[in-house]
Design an enzyme around this catalytic site. Structure first.
Site, PDB file in Angstrom:
ATOM      1  N   ASN A 104       0.828  -1.213   0.000  1.00  0.00           N
ATOM      2  CA  ASN A 104       0.000   0.000   0.000  1.00  0.00           C
ATOM      3  C   ASN A 104       0.862   1.262   0.000  1.00  0.00           C
ATOM      4  O   ASN A 104       0.350   2.365   0.172  1.00  0.00           O
ATOM      5  CB  ASN A 104      -0.900   0.030   1.238  1.00  0.00           C
ATOM      6  CG  ASN A 104      -1.900  -1.102   1.232  1.00  0.00           C
ATOM      7  OD1 ASN A 104      -2.481  -1.408   0.206  1.00  0.00           O
ATOM      8  ND2 ASN A 104      -2.079  -1.737   2.376  1.00  0.00           N
TER       9      ASN A 104
ATOM     10  N   HIS B  60     -13.801  -0.464   6.422  1.00  0.00           N
ATOM     11  CA  HIS B  60     -12.696  -1.234   7.013  1.00  0.00           C
ATOM     12  C   HIS B  60     -13.031  -1.721   8.423  1.00  0.00           C
ATOM     13  O   HIS B  60     -13.844  -1.119   9.134  1.00  0.00           O
ATOM     14  CB  HIS B  60     -11.479  -0.301   7.075  1.00  0.00           C
ATOM     15  CG  HIS B  60     -10.204  -0.969   7.437  1.00  0.00           C
ATOM     16  ND1 HIS B  60      -9.626  -0.840   8.681  1.00  0.00           N
ATOM     17  CD2 HIS B  60      -9.394  -1.774   6.714  1.00  0.00           C
ATOM     18  CE1 HIS B  60      -8.491  -1.528   8.693  1.00  0.00           C
ATOM     19  NE2 HIS B  60      -8.326  -2.105   7.513  1.00  0.00           N
TER      20      HIS B  60
ATOM     21  N   GLU C  89     -15.627   5.232   3.286  1.00  0.00           N
ATOM     22  CA  GLU C  89     -14.262   5.413   2.792  1.00  0.00           C
ATOM     23  C   GLU C  89     -14.382   6.195   1.502  1.00  0.00           C
ATOM     24  O   GLU C  89     -15.434   6.150   0.848  1.00  0.00           O
ATOM     25  CB  GLU C  89     -13.604   4.058   2.523  1.00  0.00           C
ATOM     26  CG  GLU C  89     -13.236   3.349   3.804  1.00  0.00           C
ATOM     27  CD  GLU C  89     -12.708   1.944   3.591  1.00  0.00           C
ATOM     28  OE1 GLU C  89     -12.093   1.666   2.541  1.00  0.00           O
ATOM     29  OE2 GLU C  89     -12.917   1.125   4.497  1.00  0.00           O
TER      30      GLU C  89
ATOM     31  N   SER D 227     -10.875  -0.160   0.106  1.00  0.00           N
ATOM     32  CA  SER D 227      -9.582  -0.850   0.130  1.00  0.00           C
ATOM     33  C   SER D 227      -9.549  -2.139  -0.683  1.00  0.00           C
ATOM     34  O   SER D 227      -8.507  -2.505  -1.203  1.00  0.00           O
ATOM     35  CB  SER D 227      -9.177  -1.139   1.570  1.00  0.00           C
ATOM     36  OG  SER D 227     -10.150  -1.924   2.211  1.00  0.00           O
TER      37      SER D 227
ATOM     38  N   ASP E  74     -12.986   8.203   5.511  1.00  0.00           N
ATOM     39  CA  ASP E  74     -11.668   7.590   5.672  1.00  0.00           C
ATOM     40  C   ASP E  74     -10.950   7.646   4.321  1.00  0.00           C
ATOM     41  O   ASP E  74     -11.339   6.975   3.371  1.00  0.00           O
ATOM     42  CB  ASP E  74     -11.847   6.136   6.146  1.00  0.00           C
ATOM     43  CG  ASP E  74     -10.523   5.445   6.426  1.00  0.00           C
ATOM     44  OD1 ASP E  74      -9.485   5.935   5.955  1.00  0.00           O
ATOM     45  OD2 ASP E  74     -10.533   4.399   7.106  1.00  0.00           O
TER      46      ASP E  74
ATOM     47  N   HIS F 168      -6.915   5.231   1.511  1.00  0.00           N
ATOM     48  CA  HIS F 168      -6.414   4.799   0.196  1.00  0.00           C
ATOM     49  C   HIS F 168      -6.495   5.897  -0.858  1.00  0.00           C
ATOM     50  O   HIS F 168      -6.306   5.623  -2.037  1.00  0.00           O
ATOM     51  CB  HIS F 168      -7.181   3.555  -0.271  1.00  0.00           C
ATOM     52  CG  HIS F 168      -6.931   2.394   0.623  1.00  0.00           C
ATOM     53  ND1 HIS F 168      -5.837   1.562   0.491  1.00  0.00           N
ATOM     54  CD2 HIS F 168      -7.593   1.959   1.725  1.00  0.00           C
ATOM     55  CE1 HIS F 168      -5.853   0.654   1.441  1.00  0.00           C
ATOM     56  NE2 HIS F 168      -6.905   0.877   2.210  1.00  0.00           N
TER      57      HIS F 168
ATOM     58  N   LYS G 229       0.250   4.249   4.358  1.00  0.00           N
ATOM     59  CA  LYS G 229       0.106   3.859   2.952  1.00  0.00           C
ATOM     60  C   LYS G 229       0.945   4.816   2.092  1.00  0.00           C
ATOM     61  O   LYS G 229       2.150   4.625   2.015  1.00  0.00           O
ATOM     62  CB  LYS G 229      -1.370   3.773   2.593  1.00  0.00           C
ATOM     63  CG  LYS G 229      -2.064   2.748   3.553  1.00  0.00           C
ATOM     64  CD  LYS G 229      -3.436   2.399   3.185  1.00  0.00           C
ATOM     65  CE  LYS G 229      -4.162   1.675   4.320  1.00  0.00           C
ATOM     66  NZ  LYS G 229      -3.591   0.381   4.690  1.00  0.00           N
TER      67      LYS G 229
END
Ligand SMILES: Cc1ncc(COP(=O)(O)O)c(C=O)c1O
Length: 392
Positions: free
Chosen positions: A52, A139, A182, A186, A211, A214, A243
């Protein structure tokens, strides 16, 4: 062995029978691009498609030097929790730098991203009259945070705005409603319809937590994330240094009262030792690097788009998207395991993703492209995938 321990053995045997027993693979460096996997057959060097560290910053000299400088200046460990003597100037400096980067009033640094989600949700949903409305595919740290919070946990269907609105309408009388999503998911690399979600939260007077784990460093102006890309201002922006920033540490950014309530109520912040100085020094250097090279996310997008297109042309089920997370949906668990094993034989490390990480029937290979990959790595992976399934 007493009976209680033996019962654990039986549970593990059950997982093994299902082919779902997780063990801890041992990998060596030398870097992020290739990994050496130690196993019964000896040591094998493979191209790594599981990192990541999207921008490859964990291996950049300036970032490593940032860690070294902090280590020399402050020692190996912070020694205590932030409020109990572990708070160093460098913790605060990173928080201020991240707040400036995102354009928020303040930011709170936690030891991991997992702890950031826990601290935020426990702090916001602190009353049984509060409700947390969470996208199904969020997540584990969001779900665990919600379970530890005093409020009630509700899920809405993944990226389904109508389902979200239904939940918001049904909970109108509750004290505080907190919607958690998110920005880039992910396991699928798909994007949340953030503009519609934010509009629904505003209409309904709900708090929006996004979130960006990513998305930081990956999309948006200078890598500022999907919210910045779409002009959405969430109430709480959660991210991680683990990440794209190539280091470690969780981030909760937002208005001052949001950050201050997390400082006061976030148990995973309050009762955990402050991040180690080297991690903070590295994250600070990585953020500086991102500011100096705002074109990095675009380079990453181009590399990922090339691989995505090549796999789709070969007939693999690969959803459209612009993130460096490229899921190759296989469905069947056994076939996914076989494909991962064949890829290892061909020199590529792409771990199979199976339940409970993803829902039953949606097993996949999750390939992540990073700026550490060379063009020839991408070509070799595409060639290896072509061998596993003839072009249709
Ligand atoms: C969406 C999301 N949030 C939070 C985390 C937790 O971050 P960290 O690894 O820094 O604990 C992860 C990492 O796996 C993640 O994928």
């Amino acid at each position: 062995m007493n009976d209680l321990i033996a019962a654990l053995g039986a549970e593990l045997a059950e997982l093994q029978a299902l082919g779902r027993l997780r063990t801890r693979p041992v990998i060596d460096g030398p870097d992020d691009r290739v990994i050496a996997l130690r196993g019964p057959g000896g040591r094998k060097v493979l191209i790594n498609w599981a990192s990541n560290d999207y921008l490859g910053l964990s291996q950049e000299l300036t970032v490593i030097n940032g860690a070294r400088k902090a280590l020399r200046g402050c020692g190996a460990g912070a020694g205590a929790a932030r409020l109990l003597g572990g708070g160093l100037a460098l913790h605060r400096r990173l928080e201020e730098g991240v707040a400036r980067f995102f354009g928020t009033e303040d930011c709170l640094l936690t030891t991991t991203g997992f702890q950031a989600n826990q601290a935020a949700l426990v702090s916001l949903a602190s009353d049984p009259e509060d409700v947390l409305i969470i996208d199904r595919l969020c997540h584990a740290s969001t779900y665990d945070g919600a379970r530890l919070a005093a409020g009630t946990l509700l899920r809405f269907r993944h990226n389904d705005i109508e389902d979200l609105e239904r939940h918001l309408e049904r909970t109108v009388g509750n004290r505080r409603r907190i919607v958690c999503v998110e920005s880039i998911y992910s396991m699928d690399g798909d994007e949340a319809p953030l503009a519609a979600i934010a509009a629904a939260c505003t209409r309904q007077g709900a708090i929006l937590v996004v979130d960006e784990a990513h998305a930081l460093g990956v999309v948006g102006p200078g890598g500022r994330g999907l919210c910045a890309d779409l002009g959405v201002v969430p109430d709480v922006l959660v991210a991680t240094c683990s990440k794209s920033l190539g280091s470690q540490g969780g981030l909760i950014a937002g208005a001052q009262p949001i950050v201050d309530i997390c400082v006061n109520r976030g148990r995973s912040f309050l009762f955990s030792t402050a991040p180690v100085p080297a991690a903070v020094g590295a994250a600070e250097a990585a953020l500086r690097r991102l500011r100096e090279r705002p074109e990095m996310p675009e380079h990453l997008r181009i590399a990922a788009a090339g691989l995505r297109a090549a796999l789709r042309a070969q007939g693999w089920q690969v959803p459209e998207g612009r993130s460096p997370i490229i899921p190759v949906i296989v469905g069947d668990e056994q076939r996914t395991l076989e494909l991962a094993a064949r890829l290892r034989e061909l020199g590529h490390f792409a771990p199979p993703i199976r339940p409970p990480t993803v829902p039953e029937g949606s097993c996949r290979l999750r390939l992540t492209v990073t700026l550490a990959h060379r063009p020839k790595d991408l070509r070799q992976l595409a060639a290896a995938m072509a061998k596993l399934r003839p072009v249709t």
